[in-house]
Design a protein around this motif. Structure first.
Motif, short mmCIF file in Angstrom:
data_model
loop_
_atom_site.label_atom_id
_atom_site.label_comp_id
_atom_site.label_asym_id
_atom_site.label_seq_id
_atom_site.Cartn_x
_atom_site.Cartn_y
_atom_site.Cartn_z
N TYR A 67 11.98 5.14 -11.30
CA TYR A 67 10.85 5.10 -11.92
C TYR A 67 10.80 6.43 -12.77
O TYR A 67 11.21 7.50 -12.23
CB TYR A 67 9.53 5.27 -10.96
CG TYR A 67 9.65 4.07 -10.03
CD1 TYR A 67 10.19 2.72 -10.45
CD2 TYR A 67 9.29 3.99 -8.57
CE1 TYR A 67 10.22 1.57 -9.68
CE2 TYR A 67 9.36 2.77 -7.67
CZ TYR A 67 9.83 1.53 -8.35
OH TYR A 67 9.75 0.57 -7.59
N SER A 108 -3.56 -8.80 -8.26
CA SER A 108 -4.44 -7.84 -9.07
C SER A 108 -3.93 -8.09 -10.53
O SER A 108 -2.69 -7.64 -10.72
CB SER A 108 -4.62 -6.57 -8.66
OG SER A 108 -5.23 -6.52 -7.15
N ILE A 109 -4.76 -8.23 -11.46
CA ILE A 109 -4.56 -8.00 -12.82
C ILE A 109 -4.87 -6.71 -13.41
O ILE A 109 -6.04 -6.48 -13.15
CB ILE A 109 -5.21 -9.30 -13.71
CG1 ILE A 109 -4.60 -10.45 -13.12
CG2 ILE A 109 -4.90 -9.00 -15.24
CD1 ILE A 109 -5.54 -12.01 -13.59
N ILE A 110 -4.16 -5.87 -13.75
CA ILE A 110 -4.42 -4.64 -14.36
C ILE A 110 -4.10 -4.59 -15.80
O ILE A 110 -3.12 -5.11 -16.13
CB ILE A 110 -4.02 -3.28 -13.47
CG1 ILE A 110 -2.53 -3.28 -13.58
CG2 ILE A 110 -4.38 -3.68 -12.16
CD1 ILE A 110 -2.13 -1.71 -13.20
N HIS A 111 -4.68 -3.60 -16.53
CA HIS A 111 -4.68 -3.14 -17.87
C HIS A 111 -4.04 -1.97 -17.90
O HIS A 111 -5.02 -0.85 -17.29
CB HIS A 111 -5.84 -3.70 -18.59
CG HIS A 111 -6.14 -4.97 -18.71
ND1 HIS A 111 -5.30 -6.02 -19.22
CD2 HIS A 111 -7.08 -5.58 -17.93
CE1 HIS A 111 -6.01 -7.15 -19.02
NE2 HIS A 111 -6.91 -6.86 -18.15
N HIS A 144 -10.00 2.36 -18.19
CA HIS A 144 -8.70 1.61 -17.66
C HIS A 144 -9.23 0.32 -16.46
O HIS A 144 -8.31 -0.34 -16.48
CB HIS A 144 -7.94 2.61 -16.80
CG HIS A 144 -7.29 3.61 -17.78
ND1 HIS A 144 -6.25 3.42 -18.56
CD2 HIS A 144 -7.46 4.98 -17.65
CE1 HIS A 144 -5.94 4.56 -19.00
NE2 HIS A 144 -6.72 5.62 -18.56
N VAL A 147 3.00 1.76 -2.32
CA VAL A 147 1.70 1.67 -2.68
C VAL A 147 1.62 0.45 -3.48
O VAL A 147 0.49 -0.30 -3.48
CB VAL A 147 1.53 2.66 -3.47
CG1 VAL A 147 0.15 2.31 -4.42
CG2 VAL A 147 1.26 4.25 -2.56
N PHE A 148 2.49 0.15 -4.52
CA PHE A 148 2.28 -0.91 -5.36
C PHE A 148 2.61 -2.43 -4.89
O PHE A 148 2.06 -3.54 -5.26
CB PHE A 148 3.22 -0.89 -6.70
CG PHE A 148 2.62 -0.03 -7.57
CD1 PHE A 148 2.34 1.43 -7.26
CD2 PHE A 148 2.12 -0.26 -8.89
CE1 PHE A 148 1.82 2.37 -8.20
CE2 PHE A 148 1.90 0.83 -10.09
CZ PHE A 148 1.66 1.97 -9.42
N LEU A 154 -5.21 2.25 -8.40
CA LEU A 154 -3.71 2.39 -8.57
C LEU A 154 -3.43 4.00 -8.59
O LEU A 154 -2.64 4.60 -7.89
CB LEU A 154 -3.05 1.81 -9.61
CG LEU A 154 -2.35 0.24 -9.03
CD1 LEU A 154 -1.55 -0.36 -10.30
CD2 LEU A 154 -1.60 0.29 -7.77
N LEU A 203 0.38 5.05 -16.30
CA LEU A 203 1.00 3.72 -15.63
C LEU A 203 1.89 2.90 -16.40
O LEU A 203 2.87 2.45 -15.97
CB LEU A 203 -0.23 2.86 -15.23
CG LEU A 203 -1.25 3.72 -14.23
CD1 LEU A 203 -2.26 2.43 -13.78
CD2 LEU A 203 -0.55 4.03 -12.86
N THR A 262 10.02 -4.27 -9.85
CA THR A 262 9.64 -3.82 -8.57
C THR A 262 8.01 -3.45 -8.32
O THR A 262 7.96 -3.23 -7.18
CB THR A 262 10.54 -2.90 -8.31
OG1 THR A 262 10.46 -1.66 -9.06
CG2 THR A 262 12.02 -3.19 -8.45
N LEU A 263 7.46 -3.28 -9.40
CA LEU A 263 6.12 -2.75 -9.18
C LEU A 263 5.17 -3.65 -9.67
O LEU A 263 3.78 -3.53 -9.57
CB LEU A 263 6.04 -1.50 -10.07
CG LEU A 263 6.95 -0.39 -9.71
CD1 LEU A 263 6.34 0.91 -10.30
CD2 LEU A 263 6.56 0.10 -8.09
N SER A 309 -9.14 -1.59 -10.99
CA SER A 309 -7.95 -1.87 -10.48
C SER A 309 -6.72 -0.70 -10.87
O SER A 309 -6.28 -0.11 -9.84
CB SER A 309 -7.29 -3.16 -10.75
OG SER A 309 -8.24 -4.23 -10.49
N ALA A 310 -6.92 -0.34 -12.19
CA ALA A 310 -5.90 0.40 -12.63
C ALA A 310 -6.29 1.91 -12.10
O ALA A 310 -5.35 2.70 -11.74
CB ALA A 310 -5.76 0.68 -14.16
#
Lengths: 456, 456
Positions: free
Chosen positions: A187, B172-175, A428, B442-443, A435, B189, B199-200, A431-432
């Motif tokens: 990462y 969850s769908i994130i942008h 964002h 976390v993810f 995170l 992000l 993996t995330l 949800s973002a």
């Protein structure tokens, strides 16, 4: 043992912990921004990574906020210790640790400023290109992912930081990235720390990309009938793959104010400021093509030169713009908007910003990094005047709304800090942001690292 | 209800869930790498972000691993479903959703391949520059932070992905990111997801930077007496700020094998392959300067051309290198090393790699992206032959050790996958890897997203 006594046992020298009123005051706020100051309880001046680690370890165990501080040139209140605690001044850690000319990289401590670095690099024929205007520390520039006029060619801090030494909340010292110019190894912690505004860790060392000083630099001033034709000309040059080091736009009203303040006589019309660099022949041939495009796109006046003194004069209306507005109204502060929009809407965005400023009875410069779609409305405000502040905040909010509705961002290069936190979720989505908050909790479970910033 | 029945209720069409043996086999491994395959329990072919979300939501609730799959051109076993479960094939999501020529960006689904995108962009006068060799999907290229021959000018995937739509483990769908060319709005992000190898989260949409097709392209083949002078010449050109699109190095033995296999007669000596692009005049003037430097640095043979067919011929020894080795030994597989080192040690690193290959009785090409310090030893191996595999693994490990000891990375562009997981802690240290693992938790708290990759 009091909090101050404890810090004095952690840091060996008397002068490394200060509660002097002037020092506290200096560390309470950004130098020029409108954000009100809050004094820290103490200012510490660590001189090594280990000292930073010891301070953070202690602060973490005792729930004391820690806010990193460079020269205070942040513009969204990033350095304001809104919850008190410790302001960690990193200017004592200002050594250029290593220059590796053949690797095009340097290792520096976070308190080195960009001009200091460039002075140091000169003898190697190298330079560090990121130029946010202020002579900021490189640690601070990395913390906000700063960029500026050269991003169109050299990118932002995120593109130029190859590695970091970071102390996280519990005092752990970690190393990210390295000396390789690219990596796909796990990462991207470097890219996550850059732009994290002191909320995930404190940088104590940076590995930066540097570049060969070009043989030749050509500066250009090109005047256009309106903002639309000026931005269109800039896009035309980019479409041809022309290598531009800088493409800046200043609007008509801004040139007027510069002329009045500096007693210059630049044409009072939207103006593009360009810079090309490289070998003499590549610069010449690039400029030949650029001239063709500029003329075709309706440029009404074109001046250019390679001489350093003339270049400075040519660019004066760009360089002096914010200063002219601010100096003409002493005692006032600046609220600088910072949206970045898709290039196709930049022209409309700038016209709309000028309309908003005028309509709300404010005064301010408009400057744009046209190659990036990033522009600033530099609003001169009186923080004591509530009406003034409300109007400016309203204009800022409208400028952000305009940008977000078109896929842009609320901050191209200044960061979120205090001033933009209210837009983070708009930009964002929930949800973002959840995170992001979860990442913050992992890195800083006790919320001691620059608390109150980025997130509302 | 069985696992397969459940998937069939989630995805509307019969053909979207497959347990066909051939299909399972196709999704069990990388196309060309040495990593042994493991068949998934099912392959799903979602066609929308919502379908990806429903599959992940179900898998997360039931603890079923999910491995994204594009065309399978990964080289470190990234697509191998080592713990079984679902292979999520994204090739049905292969639409170019939007081209915004004035913004220099496109929106694509993850299954679009880079050649498909470039075909689509032609009519707009635009192209997407990242070129890893294989006609990989853009989702896959983002997942491994791919780069290739053009990184010296255009950067890696991380530099060219502006935004993502990502489905995380719980559906969850994130942008992330957006249409602005830069941003300092909160944690990066986008840059964290790029290179996270599935993996995330699973990418379902990408916003990419694109560029104007240059008027003119010039290819160059320059022969040198040894690897040292060749790399030194490349650095000399970079020091002058010359804009190079590609700077590739092929070593002597590799040219020999190409000559033998393709019946060509290229000089059997270390060779640089260069490419310049832009307007005719800027290319000409860049090349004039380059020629001077190349000659000064000891170039013994120089060929160049702008014609597409001749350019392809000039670059043949570079393009055919890996293929010549692999095709000359049918049935074998490739173990491709991928370290990236500081430029100053690249020459030594390549000489050392050739020594290790010879000393261990292996055969393989050596190709270098000299502008980045990234090079590949492409070892031809028989995965069934334990001695062969042990020798190749030893050489790979020694090449990595050499790189890490000098501040380099174990992978410049292929990613960690299965093959490099054992080096992650050596490269980054335990504290940094702990942070990476914490981010993963976390993810993806149930460890369903491409489990067994990156971390040992």
């Amino acid at each position: 043992m009091t909090f101050i006594e404890a810090l004095r046992t952690i840091l060996p020298k008397q002068e490394q912990v200060s509660v002097n009123t002037t020092v506290l005051e200096h560390h309470s706020k950004d130098v020029t921004s409108y954000h009100p100051g809050v004094t820290p309880d103490a200012v510490v001046f660590p001189s090594t990574t280990e000292e930073v680690s010891r301070v953070l370890h202690y602060a973490n165990q005792n729930g004391i906020p820690v806010v990193p501080f460079g020269i205070g040139s942040s513009v969204e209140g990033q350095v304001v210790p809104v919850k008190g605690g410790i302001s960690m001044d990193l200017t004592q850690m200002n050594a250029v640790l290593e220059v590796r000319p053949e690797d095009f990289l340097v290792r520096v401590q976070p308190g080195v400023t960009r001009m200091q670095l460039n002075q140091h690099l000169k003898e190697y024929g190298l330079f560090f290109p990121v130029d946010p205007g202020a002579d900021a520390t490189l640690g601070g520039m990395a913390a906000t992912n700063a960029s500026g006029t050269t991003a169109v060619r050299f990118g932002t801090m995120r593109d130029n930081v190859l590695g970091l030494t970071v102390v996280t909340a519990d005092g752990s010292i970690i190393h990210t990235g390295g000396m390789a110019s690219k990596s796909s190894a796990g990462y991207n912690l470097t890219g996550l720390f850059v732009g994290s505004e002191g909320t995930l860790g404190t940088f104590t060392e940076l590995i930066l990309r540097v570049y060969g000083i070009p043989e030749h630099v050509l500066a250009v001033r090109a005047v256009f009938p309106d903002v639309g034709t000026a931005t269109h000309a800039a896009m035309g040059m980019m479409m041809c793959g022309l290598t531009l080091d800088r493409v800046e736009l200043v609007d008509e009203h801004t040139v007027k104010v510069v002329n009045a303040f500096k007693e210059t006589d630049f044409s009072e019309a939207p103006t593009l400021f360009l810079e090309f660099s490289g070998s003499r022949s590549t610069v010449d041939s690039s400029f030949m093509l650029a001239k063709e495009i500029l003329t075709e796109e309706g440029c009404t006046e074109l001046e250019f030169d390679t001489d350093q003194a003339v270049r400075t004069r040519l660019w004066a209306a760009r360089h002096d713009a914010a200063f002219a507005f601010s100096a003409s109204q002493p005692g006032k502060k600046l609220m600088t908007t910072d949206v970045c929009v898709p290039l196709s809407v930049l022209s409309d965005a700038i016209v709309e910003a000028r309309r908003l400023i005028d309509e709300n009875g404010l005064d301010g410069a408009i400057l744009g990094h046209v190659g990036d779609g990033n522009y600033h409305a530099v609003l001169v405000v009186d923080p004591e005047d509530e009406t003034d502040m409300n109007r400016a905040s309203h204009v800022n909010a409208e400028i952000v709304r305009f940008a977000l509705e078109r896929g842009g961002t609320c901050t191209g290069e200044h960061g979120i800090g205090l001033g933009k936190a209210k837009y983070l979720t708009n930009e964002h989505g929930e949800s973002a942001v959840l995170l992001m908050r979860a990442i913050k909790s992992v890195f800083d479970p006790n919320d001691i690292l620059n608390p109150g910033k980025i997130f509302l």
